[in-house]
Design a protein around this motif. Structure first.
Motif, short mmCIF file in Angstrom:
data_model
loop_
_atom_site.label_atom_id
_atom_site.label_comp_id
_atom_site.label_asym_id
_atom_site.label_seq_id
_atom_site.Cartn_x
_atom_site.Cartn_y
_atom_site.Cartn_z
N THR A 142 0.83 -1.20 0.00
CA THR A 142 0.00 0.00 0.00
C THR A 142 0.87 1.26 0.00
N VAL A 143 0.31 2.30 -0.61
CA VAL A 143 0.98 3.61 -0.66
C VAL A 143 -0.07 4.69 -0.43
N PHE A 147 0.65 9.80 -3.28
CA PHE A 147 2.00 9.54 -3.76
C PHE A 147 2.11 9.89 -5.24
N GLU A 149 4.24 9.87 -9.03
CA GLU A 149 4.78 8.76 -9.81
C GLU A 149 6.21 8.40 -9.41
N GLN A 151 7.51 8.64 -6.47
CA GLN A 151 7.44 7.92 -5.20
C GLN A 151 6.95 6.49 -5.40
N LYS A 152 5.99 6.32 -6.29
CA LYS A 152 5.50 4.98 -6.58
C LYS A 152 6.58 4.14 -7.26
N THR A 155 9.07 3.05 -4.74
CA THR A 155 8.50 1.98 -3.90
C THR A 155 8.53 0.65 -4.64
N LYS A 156 8.22 0.68 -5.93
CA LYS A 156 8.29 -0.55 -6.74
C LYS A 156 9.72 -1.10 -6.76
N LEU A 169 0.26 -2.09 -6.44
CA LEU A 169 0.34 -1.00 -5.48
C LEU A 169 -1.09 -0.56 -5.21
N HIS A 171 -3.77 1.90 -3.05
CA HIS A 171 -3.89 3.11 -2.23
C HIS A 171 -4.40 2.75 -0.84
#
Length: 378
Positions: A142-143, A147, A149, A151-152, A155-156, A169, A171
């Motif tokens: 979860t993010v 967030f 792009e 940041q995503k 995270t990936k 991912l 939300h």
């Protein structure tokens, strides 16, 4: 093939699985279902509670990776107040805001925030495998809904470096809504999810139609959370202490770290129907820090923070073109929603009957992630 759900939080993280058809948060060695999002880089890499007391230089004990992740430049971070109380070293290198280990030594090393997040994810993967006695391959992480792009993408990358296959991912507000609906069968309804965690605030208005979640509005502040409340308490404690002592705590990272813990504990005490507590910390044989703190003082110290948080609720309602009476349920997510003033402000706005408190705010997001992971796995 086993998939799990992970809430990768700023202050705490949680991993859940589906057991007997229901989501279950996995406990750790201390018996708790959440783990501090802290990583220590010393002779070995430690995660969670062991990292907090690791026998290494204080500046090599890293946290707040969720606040740094995906940012290109430190000067862009809107958290100057928190940065003053960080006990680690930060820098911008190759368009990445990150950590500096062993600064100024031959062993100096720059770490990207996603490298720190990857260690937390690895730890949670191992805990899940130990509990399940099976190899974990896939994960739903979860993010925050806000967030960006970058940041995503970061995270990936953290998920990849942790040796996991990212299935989705998700939300955080959507995960919370899914978990609540699975337990309470909310039916066709309009929800306001108030997700106030350690480092971020998400306010989302969602519409449940059967098991489907539609997003009507998303607002919030990715740099407003419980750690900012802790910071206000720390500044108050330091100001009061300096009125009677010339001892300089600010330049002693170990004491700052210890004070942060004491201030967070004071906040938690005041969130449990206690009206007054003491922030107490032994400094040496001759000096102690002892600062009283009342619930009223806490509210005054953080008035602007709480006002900013509730303003996001109004903004979400305006964006969705809704009124408070249009909302059927208000779901509280994140440990910071335990703060009495926050609950009081939300209750005054929506009424007590709409506030949903029957699921653990620290675990609900990972529960939703586990439900989605299980659907994908099947």
């Amino acid at each position: 093939m086993v998939y799990i759900g992970i809430d990768l939080g700023t202050t705490y993280s949680c991993v859940s699985v589906i057991e007997n058809g229901n989501p279950k948060a996995i406990h750790h060695d201390d018996g708790k279902n959440i783990v501090p999002s802290v990583v220590a880089f010393g002779a070995e890499i430690l995660v969670g509670n062991p990292a907090l007391d690791a026998p290494t230089d204080m500046s090599n004990i890293l946290y707040d990776s969720k606040r740094l992740i995906g940012w290109e430049f430190l000067h862009s971070l809107p958290i100057a107040e928190s940065r003053q109380l960080w006990t680690f070293k930060v820098d911008t290198r190759d368009k990445c805001a990150g950590y500096v280990l062993n600064k100024g030594t031959p062993n100096e090393r720059f770490l990207r925030p996603e490298e720190v997040s990857a260690e937390i994810l690895k730890y949670l993967k191992v805990r899940a495998e130990k509990y399940l006695t099976k190899k974990v391959t896939g994960v739903v992480v979860t993010v925050p809904a806000l967030f960006q792009e970058n940041q995503k993408a970061a995270t990936k990358k953290a998920v990849e470096w942790a040796g996991l296959e990212l299935k989705r991912l998700l939300h955080e507000p959507n995960a919370a809504a899914i978990a609540y609906n699975a337990k309470n069968n909310l039916g066709n309804s309009k929800l306001l999810v108030f997700d106030f965690g350690g480092g971020t605030l998400d306010v989302s208005i969602l519409e449940m139609i059967g098991n489907n979640v539609g997003v009507k509005a998303v607002t919030g502040d990715i740099h407003l959370g419980g750690q900012d409340v802790d910071g206000r308490i720390m500044k108050h404690a330091l100001t009061e202490f300096k009125k009677s002592s010339s001892y300089d705590i600010d330049q002693r990272p170990k004491l700052i770290k210890k004070l942060r813990t004491k201030c967070r504990e004071a906040k938690e005490f005041l969130s449990n129907n206690i009206e007054e507590t003491n922030i107490f910390m032994e400094i040496n044989d001759e000096i102690d820090l002892k600062v009283p703190l009342t619930k009223s003082q806490l509210n005054k110290l953080c008035t602007d923070l709480f006002t900013k948080a509730i303003h996001q609720v109004d903004l979400a309602l305006n964006t969705a073109q809704m009124k408070t009476e249009d909302i059927n349920y208000v779901i509280l997510v994140g440990g910071s929603t335990r703060i009495p003033r926050i609950r009081k402000l939300l209750t005054e706005k929506f009424g007590n009957d709409k506030i949903k408190l029957d699921l653990n705010p620290d675990e609900i997001v990972s529960h939703g992630a586990a439900i989605v992971a299980n659907i994908i796995e099947v």
